[in-house]
Design a protein around this motif. Structure first.
Motif, PDB file in Angstrom:
ATOM      1  N   UNK A  47     -60.852  10.082  79.591  1.00 51.51           N
ATOM      2  CA  UNK A  47     -60.883  11.543  79.429  1.00 51.51           C
ATOM      3  C   UNK A  47     -59.699  12.072  78.629  1.00 51.51           C
ATOM      4  N   UNK A  48     -58.528  11.509  78.776  1.00 53.13           N
ATOM      5  CA  UNK A  48     -57.353  11.993  78.058  1.00 53.13           C
ATOM      6  C   UNK A  48     -57.238  11.470  76.636  1.00 53.13           C
ATOM      7  N   UNK A  49     -58.123  10.570  76.256  1.00 56.36           N
ATOM      8  CA  UNK A  49     -58.094   9.956  74.933  1.00 56.36           C
ATOM      9  C   UNK A  49     -58.675  10.931  73.910  1.00 56.36           C
ATOM     10  N   UNK A  50     -57.924  11.263  72.854  1.00 52.23           N
ATOM     11  CA  UNK A  50     -58.480  12.166  71.842  1.00 52.23           C
ATOM     12  C   UNK A  50     -59.697  11.565  71.137  1.00 52.23           C
ATOM     13  N   UNK A  51     -59.880  10.271  71.271  1.00 49.12           N
ATOM     14  CA  UNK A  51     -61.037   9.589  70.671  1.00 49.12           C
ATOM     15  C   UNK A  51     -62.126   9.318  71.711  1.00 49.12           C
ATOM     16  N   UNK A  52     -62.087  10.038  72.818  1.00 46.90           N
ATOM     17  CA  UNK A  52     -63.085   9.872  73.871  1.00 46.90           C
ATOM     18  C   UNK A  52     -64.481  10.057  73.281  1.00 46.90           C
ATOM     19  N   UNK A  53     -65.355   9.114  73.580  1.00 49.12           N
ATOM     20  CA  UNK A  53     -66.726   9.167  73.070  1.00 49.12           C
ATOM     21  C   UNK A  53     -66.908   8.449  71.752  1.00 49.12           C
ATOM     22  N   UNK A  54     -65.823   7.920  71.194  1.00 49.61           N
ATOM     23  CA  UNK A  54     -65.900   7.232  69.902  1.00 49.61           C
ATOM     24  C   UNK A  54     -65.662   5.734  70.051  1.00 49.61           C
ATOM     25  N   UNK A  55     -66.379   4.953  69.249  1.00 51.26           N
ATOM     26  CA  UNK A  55     -66.067   3.527  69.113  1.00 51.26           C
ATOM     27  C   UNK A  55     -64.780   3.413  68.318  1.00 51.26           C
ATOM     28  N   UNK A  56     -64.727   4.146  67.200  1.00 54.54           N
ATOM     29  CA  UNK A  56     -63.537   4.231  66.367  1.00 54.54           C
ATOM     30  C   UNK A  56     -63.684   5.446  65.471  1.00 54.54           C
TER      31      UNK A  56
END
Length: 153
Positions: A47-56
């Motif tokens: 959840x805290x990852x700015x890339x949440x929902x992304x493979x890359x």
């Protein structure tokens, strides 16, 4: 979580000559190359990852491929670095600045093997190179698949 594949398309202009080839491609000629790079992985669920929902991030993939492939080869003459064409390379280098010397015959197939090594070395952890497709022309291309190039494949 689902495994997802992402593909990004790149293009570059380059010339090459196939040393010792028994057909017209032994002459210097150019192509409008189109490169498709496909990676696979699982989207981040943090959840805290700015890339949440992304493979890359597609921007990261673009940077890697631009630095390793497109930026090196766009508007270059790609020649095999052999003793037989050393004089040719030296002569051309005096007139032209963008000559890429490679240690292999610069065929579409060999270029893909080189590209795969360069890209794989730069991918983020958890992201794998799945496939590459390199078009030399609108109707001619070569493909590289990870499953064919892993030990035990």
């Amino acid at each position: 979580m689902a495994t997802i594949r992402l593909t990004k398309e790149f293009s570059f202009e380059a010339a090459h000559a196939l040393e010792g080839y028994d057909g017209p491609c032994r002459e210097i000629h150019g192509h409008s190359y189109r490169l498709f790079v496909t990676v696979k992985g699982e989207p981040s669920t943090a959840e805290g990852d700015p890339k949440c929902g992304m493979v890359m991030d597609f921007g990261v993939l673009k940077r890697i491929v631009t630095e390793e492939i497109v930026g090196r080869l766009d508007h270059t003459l790609i020649l095999r670095a052999t003793a037989a064409n050393e004089e040719l390379r030296a002569t051309l280098s005096r007139q032209f600045g963008n000559i890429a010397e490679v240690d292999y015959q610069p065929t579409c197939e060999n270029m893909l093997a080189d590209f795969a090594q360069r890209i794989e070395a730069r991918l983020p952890q958890g992201v794998q190179l799945w496939s590459l497709r390199l078009h030399e022309t609108a109707t001619s291309f070569a493909e590289w698949f990870a499953e064919d190039n892993r030990p035990g494949a």
